[in-house]
Write a protein that holds these residues in place. Structure first.
Motif, PDB file in Angstrom:
ATOM      1  N   LEU A  27     -11.421   4.842   7.770  1.00 57.88           N
ATOM      2  CA  LEU A  27     -11.072   4.248   9.296  1.00 57.88           C
ATOM      3  C   LEU A  27     -10.828   2.967   9.114  1.00 57.88           C
ATOM      4  N   VAL A  28     -11.719   2.241   8.295  1.00 61.41           N
ATOM      5  CA  VAL A  28     -11.673   0.631   8.193  1.00 61.41           C
ATOM      6  C   VAL A  28     -10.327   0.463   7.608  1.00 61.41           C
ATOM      7  N   ARG A  29      -9.887   1.013   6.564  1.00 66.70           N
ATOM      8  CA  ARG A  29      -8.512   0.921   5.843  1.00 66.70           C
ATOM      9  C   ARG A  29      -7.328   0.991   7.132  1.00 66.70           C
ATOM     10  N   GLY A  30      -7.588   2.013   7.782  1.00 68.75           N
ATOM     11  CA  GLY A  30      -6.431   2.195   8.969  1.00 68.75           C
ATOM     12  C   GLY A  30      -6.619   1.487  10.089  1.00 68.75           C
ATOM     13  N   TRP A  31      -7.609   0.900  10.579  1.00 67.42           N
ATOM     14  CA  TRP A  31      -7.572   0.074  11.739  1.00 67.42           C
ATOM     15  C   TRP A  31      -6.612  -0.995  11.784  1.00 67.42           C
ATOM     16  N   HIS A  32      -6.271  -1.628  13.100  1.00 66.62           N
ATOM     17  CA  HIS A  32      -5.503  -2.606  13.255  1.00 66.62           C
ATOM     18  C   HIS A  32      -4.096  -2.400  12.530  1.00 66.62           C
ATOM     19  N   GLY A  33      -3.505  -1.478  12.326  1.00 68.77           N
ATOM     20  CA  GLY A  33      -2.415  -1.245  11.694  1.00 68.77           C
ATOM     21  C   GLY A  33      -2.349  -1.205  10.168  1.00 68.77           C
ATOM     22  N   GLY A  34      -3.708  -1.126   9.448  1.00 67.73           N
ATOM     23  CA  GLY A  34      -3.956  -0.745   8.285  1.00 67.73           C
ATOM     24  C   GLY A  34      -3.870  -2.186   7.467  1.00 67.73           C
ATOM     25  N   VAL A  35      -4.178  -3.218   8.124  1.00 63.57           N
ATOM     26  CA  VAL A  35      -3.999  -4.504   7.499  1.00 63.57           C
ATOM     27  C   VAL A  35      -5.076  -4.790   6.505  1.00 63.57           C
ATOM     28  N   PHE A  36      -6.240  -4.130   6.726  1.00 65.94           N
ATOM     29  CA  PHE A  36      -7.344  -4.321   5.749  1.00 65.94           C
ATOM     30  C   PHE A  36      -7.169  -3.487   4.503  1.00 65.94           C
ATOM     31  N   GLY A  37      -6.622  -2.349   4.706  1.00 68.63           N
ATOM     32  CA  GLY A  37      -6.262  -1.502   3.510  1.00 68.63           C
ATOM     33  C   GLY A  37      -5.357  -1.952   2.937  1.00 68.63           C
ATOM     34  N   ARG A  38      -4.317  -2.596   3.284  1.00 66.09           N
ATOM     35  CA  ARG A  38      -3.267  -3.178   2.364  1.00 66.09           C
ATOM     36  C   ARG A  38      -3.652  -4.318   1.731  1.00 66.09           C
ATOM     37  N   LEU A  39      -4.476  -5.195   2.196  1.00 68.98           N
ATOM     38  CA  LEU A  39      -5.497  -6.420   1.757  1.00 68.98           C
ATOM     39  C   LEU A  39      -5.996  -5.919   0.514  1.00 68.98           C
ATOM     40  N   HIS A  40      -7.164  -4.933   0.706  1.00 66.25           N
ATOM     41  CA  HIS A  40      -7.922  -4.552  -0.350  1.00 66.25           C
ATOM     42  C   HIS A  40      -6.888  -3.801  -1.349  1.00 66.25           C
ATOM     43  N   ASP A  41      -6.166  -3.077  -1.273  1.00 69.34           N
ATOM     44  CA  ASP A  41      -5.213  -2.774  -2.398  1.00 69.34           C
ATOM     45  C   ASP A  41      -4.484  -3.871  -3.065  1.00 69.34           C
ATOM     46  N   ALA A  42      -3.911  -4.870  -2.153  1.00 70.76           N
ATOM     47  CA  ALA A  42      -3.143  -5.833  -2.906  1.00 70.76           C
ATOM     48  C   ALA A  42      -4.054  -6.664  -3.882  1.00 70.76           C
ATOM     49  N   LEU A  43      -5.392  -6.807  -3.559  1.00 73.95           N
ATOM     50  CA  LEU A  43      -6.190  -7.769  -4.505  1.00 73.95           C
ATOM     51  C   LEU A  43      -6.830  -6.833  -5.425  1.00 73.95           C
ATOM     52  N   GLU A  44      -6.281  -5.535  -5.613  1.00 69.77           N
ATOM     53  CA  GLU A  44      -6.860  -4.674  -6.761  1.00 69.77           C
ATOM     54  C   GLU A  44      -6.621  -5.168  -8.324  1.00 69.77           C
ATOM     55  N   ILE A  45      -5.490  -5.961  -8.392  1.00 70.52           N
ATOM     56  CA  ILE A  45      -5.315  -6.402  -9.635  1.00 70.52           C
ATOM     57  C   ILE A  45      -5.900  -7.842  -9.998  1.00 70.52           C
ATOM     58  N   TYR A  46      -6.765  -8.109  -9.238  1.00 68.46           N
ATOM     59  CA  TYR A  46      -7.769  -9.291  -9.502  1.00 68.46           C
ATOM     60  C   TYR A  46      -9.231  -8.959  -9.574  1.00 68.46           C
ATOM     61  N   ALA A  47      -9.350  -7.410  -9.525  1.00 69.56           N
ATOM     62  CA  ALA A  47     -10.770  -6.749  -9.408  1.00 69.56           C
ATOM     63  C   ALA A  47     -11.194  -6.322 -10.839  1.00 69.56           C
ATOM     64  N   VAL A  48     -10.562  -6.735 -11.799  1.00 71.26           N
ATOM     65  CA  VAL A  48     -10.764  -6.291 -13.230  1.00 71.26           C
ATOM     66  C   VAL A  48     -11.951  -6.968 -13.937  1.00 71.26           C
ATOM     67  N   VAL A  49     -12.977  -6.084 -14.541  1.00 68.58           N
ATOM     68  CA  VAL A  49     -13.912  -6.508 -15.021  1.00 68.58           C
ATOM     69  C   VAL A  49     -13.723  -7.176 -16.376  1.00 68.58           C
ATOM     70  N   GLN A  50     -14.142  -8.182 -16.931  1.00 66.61           N
ATOM     71  CA  GLN A  50     -13.928  -8.903 -18.300  1.00 66.61           C
ATOM     72  C   GLN A  50     -15.457  -9.125 -18.723  1.00 66.61           C
ATOM     73  N   LEU A  88     -19.740   2.212   2.026  1.00 70.23           N
ATOM     74  CA  LEU A  88     -19.680   3.072   3.137  1.00 70.23           C
ATOM     75  C   LEU A  88     -19.211   4.531   3.087  1.00 70.23           C
ATOM     76  N   PRO A  89     -19.607   5.501   3.808  1.00 73.24           N
ATOM     77  CA  PRO A  89     -19.181   6.760   3.642  1.00 73.24           C
ATOM     78  C   PRO A  89     -17.670   6.952   3.515  1.00 73.24           C
ATOM     79  N   GLY A  90     -17.352   7.824   2.761  1.00 71.48           N
ATOM     80  CA  GLY A  90     -15.791   7.820   2.334  1.00 71.48           C
ATOM     81  C   GLY A  90     -15.009   7.808   3.742  1.00 71.48           C
ATOM     82  N   GLU A  91     -15.350   8.490   4.756  1.00 73.37           N
ATOM     83  CA  GLU A  91     -14.768   8.790   5.867  1.00 73.37           C
ATOM     84  C   GLU A  91     -14.522   7.421   6.834  1.00 73.37           C
ATOM     85  N   GLU A  92     -15.584   6.716   6.530  1.00 71.49           N
ATOM     86  CA  GLU A  92     -15.649   5.514   7.610  1.00 71.49           C
ATOM     87  C   GLU A  92     -15.010   4.520   6.606  1.00 71.49           C
ATOM     88  N   TRP A  93     -14.698   4.205   5.374  1.00 74.67           N
ATOM     89  CA  TRP A  93     -13.979   3.459   4.694  1.00 74.67           C
ATOM     90  C   TRP A  93     -12.536   3.753   5.090  1.00 74.67           C
TER      91      TRP A  93
END
Length: 269
Positions: free
Chosen positions: A246-269, A239-244
């Protein structure tokens, strides 16, 4: 013999965690790191996916509407058991059974989310069976339908290796059943309307995250979170940065928090 699992992922440009935007491989990578189990990554260019699956003797797990095979990734090969799996949900179920130690991918929970698309979806979705973890299987199918309906917002943001860009775009065109890459473009008015629909869809999904978060069950993640997280990874990279934002902040920021909380599992091995 190396006993690490071998995970086949779709290479973008260049192949790493900063550019990878393939949804189902993300579900598997998040799950592998969540369990966790040791693995190595084999990167595969999109035009080579069919030949790789064929060489490993792994049949297509989905078909196009005309009955032809839909070859895609991820693939997981376990040298310890000689098992080869070619579907993200099947891989998660296998890891839960074969490697029960560590985090629980499938704790009991209610996953009452249904999405009914208004238009036909051209790309074959994950199938839902009533086998292992049926609630999770249905959730996976509905989440795939919900996000795929809005994937036109993301397609133009995909990054390609210049050496294979034209061949890769041609593969996307073939899979989507359109005539050319430009058919994926949408007007500003169409984009605004689709963004509104995307926001509304996520609003219904956000109702499941009714606790203190950031996960569906509060402070512990599970495979349902990873299913949504795979799509959020794609959105964050296409997504364009500004749209992403928006997504992060929609609905009280629930999906921004979920994305950030899963960051520790996004490591490439």
């Amino acid at each position: 013999m190396d006993t690490k699992l071998v995970f086949y992922d779709i290479a973008m440009c260049p192949p790493d965690e900063n550019n990878n935007s393939a949804v189902n491989p993300w579900k598997t990578r998040l799950a592998l790191n969540f369990k966790p189990v040791p693995y190595t990554t084999n990167w595969v260019q999109l035009p080579d996916v069919s030949s790789v699956r064929t060489s490993l003797d792994i049949p297509a797990c989905r078909k196009f509407a005309d009955g032809t095979d839909f070859h895609t990734l991820p693939i997981l090969v376990d040298p310890t058991t000689s098992r080869k799996l070619g579907d993200s949900f099947d891989i998660a179920v296998y890891m839960q059974k074969q490697y029960p130690a560590g985090n629980d991918l499938f704790p009991p929970q209610s996953l009452d989310y249904v999405f009914s698309p208004d238009t036909a979806i051209l790309i074959p979705l994950s199938e839902c069976d009533e086998g292992e973890y049926p609630q999770y299987a249905r959730f996976n199918m509905n989440i795939d339908a919900a996000f795929t309906t809005h994937v036109a917002l993301m397609v133009q943001g995909l990054l390609f290796d210049p050496a294979t860009a034209e061949e890769t775009k041609a593969e996307f065109v073939r899979r989507a059943g359109v005539s050319c890459w430009e058919d994926f473009a949408i007007t500003n008015e169409q984009r605004e309307k689709l963004l509104g629909s995307f926001r509304d869809m996520l609003g219904e999904l956000a109702k499941l995250f009714g606790g203190n978060g950031p996960f569906l069950l509060g402070d512990r993640a599970n495979y349902a979170d990873l299913i949504v997280g795979g799509w959020l990874r794609m959105a964050s990279k296409t997504l364009p940065g500004e749209e992403w934002e928006l997504v992060r902040g929609w609905h009280g920021g629930v999906f921004g928090r979920l994305h950030d909380a899963l960051e520790i599992y996004a490591v490439v091995q």
